[in-house]
Write a protein that holds these residues in place. Structure first.
Motif, short mmCIF file in Angstrom:
data_model
loop_
_atom_site.label_atom_id
_atom_site.label_comp_id
_atom_site.label_asym_id
_atom_site.label_seq_id
_atom_site.Cartn_x
_atom_site.Cartn_y
_atom_site.Cartn_z
N VAL A 17 0.85 -1.19 0.00
CA VAL A 17 0.00 0.00 0.00
C VAL A 17 0.89 1.24 0.00
O VAL A 17 1.76 1.39 0.85
N ILE A 18 0.64 2.13 -0.98
CA ILE A 18 1.44 3.35 -1.09
C ILE A 18 0.59 4.62 -1.00
O ILE A 18 1.12 5.72 -0.98
N GLY A 19 -0.75 4.46 -0.91
CA GLY A 19 -1.60 5.63 -0.80
C GLY A 19 -2.94 5.29 -0.18
O GLY A 19 -3.46 4.18 -0.34
N LEU A 20 -3.49 6.25 0.53
CA LEU A 20 -4.81 6.13 1.14
C LEU A 20 -5.54 7.45 0.94
O LEU A 20 -5.10 8.48 1.47
N ASN A 21 -6.59 7.44 0.13
CA ASN A 21 -7.33 8.66 -0.18
C ASN A 21 -6.40 9.80 -0.59
O ASN A 21 -6.45 10.90 -0.05
N ASP A 22 -5.53 9.54 -1.53
CA ASP A 22 -4.60 10.52 -2.09
C ASP A 22 -3.53 11.02 -1.11
O ASP A 22 -2.87 12.01 -1.38
N GLU A 23 -3.37 10.33 0.02
CA GLU A 23 -2.27 10.64 0.94
C GLU A 23 -1.22 9.55 0.78
O GLU A 23 -1.54 8.36 0.72
N GLU A 24 0.04 9.96 0.70
CA GLU A 24 1.13 9.01 0.54
C GLU A 24 1.34 8.20 1.81
O GLU A 24 1.28 8.72 2.92
N ILE A 25 1.57 6.91 1.63
CA ILE A 25 1.86 6.01 2.74
C ILE A 25 3.29 5.51 2.57
O ILE A 25 3.63 4.94 1.53
N LYS A 26 4.11 5.71 3.60
CA LYS A 26 5.52 5.31 3.51
C LYS A 26 5.85 4.08 4.34
O LYS A 26 6.86 3.44 4.11
N ASP A 27 4.99 3.77 5.33
CA ASP A 27 5.28 2.62 6.19
C ASP A 27 4.00 2.13 6.84
O ASP A 27 2.96 2.77 6.77
N THR A 28 4.09 0.98 7.47
CA THR A 28 2.92 0.35 8.09
C THR A 28 2.32 1.20 9.20
O THR A 28 1.10 1.32 9.31
N ALA A 29 3.17 1.81 10.01
CA ALA A 29 2.67 2.63 11.12
C ALA A 29 1.84 3.81 10.60
O ALA A 29 0.77 4.10 11.13
N THR A 30 2.31 4.46 9.55
CA THR A 30 1.57 5.58 8.97
C THR A 30 0.26 5.10 8.39
O THR A 30 -0.78 5.75 8.56
N PHE A 31 0.29 3.96 7.71
CA PHE A 31 -0.94 3.41 7.14
C PHE A 31 -1.98 3.15 8.22
O PHE A 31 -3.13 3.56 8.11
N ARG A 32 -1.58 2.49 9.28
CA ARG A 32 -2.52 2.20 10.38
C ARG A 32 -3.05 3.48 11.02
O ARG A 32 -4.23 3.60 11.29
N TYR A 33 -2.17 4.43 11.25
CA TYR A 33 -2.57 5.70 11.86
C TYR A 33 -3.64 6.38 11.01
O TYR A 33 -4.67 6.81 11.53
N LYS A 34 -3.40 6.48 9.72
CA LYS A 34 -4.35 7.15 8.83
C LYS A 34 -5.62 6.33 8.65
O LYS A 34 -6.72 6.88 8.62
N LEU A 35 -5.49 5.01 8.54
CA LEU A 35 -6.65 4.15 8.33
C LEU A 35 -7.60 4.19 9.52
O LEU A 35 -8.82 4.23 9.35
N TYR A 36 -7.05 4.20 10.73
CA TYR A 36 -7.90 4.15 11.92
C TYR A 36 -8.65 5.44 12.18
O TYR A 36 -9.49 5.51 13.08
N LYS A 37 -8.43 6.46 11.38
CA LYS A 37 -9.20 7.70 11.48
C LYS A 37 -10.59 7.54 10.87
O LYS A 37 -11.49 8.33 11.12
N TYR A 38 -10.77 6.48 10.07
CA TYR A 38 -12.03 6.25 9.38
C TYR A 38 -12.90 5.27 10.15
O TYR A 38 -12.41 4.35 10.78
N GLU A 39 -14.22 5.46 10.05
CA GLU A 39 -15.16 4.58 10.73
C GLU A 39 -15.49 3.37 9.86
O GLU A 39 -15.39 3.43 8.63
N ILE A 40 -15.91 2.29 10.50
CA ILE A 40 -16.39 1.11 9.79
C ILE A 40 -17.54 1.54 8.88
O ILE A 40 -18.39 2.32 9.28
N GLY A 41 -17.53 1.03 7.66
CA GLY A 41 -18.56 1.39 6.69
C GLY A 41 -18.12 2.47 5.72
O GLY A 41 -18.76 2.68 4.70
N THR A 42 -17.01 3.14 6.02
CA THR A 42 -16.48 4.19 5.16
C THR A 42 -15.79 3.56 3.96
O THR A 42 -15.13 2.52 4.08
#
Length: 66
Positions: A17-42
């Motif tokens: 994974v290198i991007g989440l909603n047009d935000e660059e992802i550089k590592d697993t920690a960043t991915f999890r941090y950004k992903l967990y901002k969203y609610e289930i169903g999003t």
């Protein structure tokens, strides 16, 4: 994991994974941090690499039961 959001969106083991909603992802920690901002169903847009080719897919966040 079978039945997970990633599975339903067609992601496979080994995809990077290198991007989440047009935000660059550089590592697993960043991915999890950004992903967990969203609610289930999003629905989110995931950009990923598979065999050195870039792909984009939409993914709906769901919970899985163990």
């Amino acid at each position: 994991e079978e039945g997970s959001s990633a599975d339903k969106a067609g992601l496979k083991s080994g995809d990077i994974v290198i991007g989440l909603n047009d935000e660059e992802i550089k590592d697993t920690a960043t991915f999890r941090y950004k992903l967990y901002k969203y609610e289930i169903g999003t629905e989110v847009k995931i950009k990923y690499l598979r065999n050195n080719t870039e792909y984009t897919t939409d993914l709906k966040l769901v919970t899985t039961e163990n």
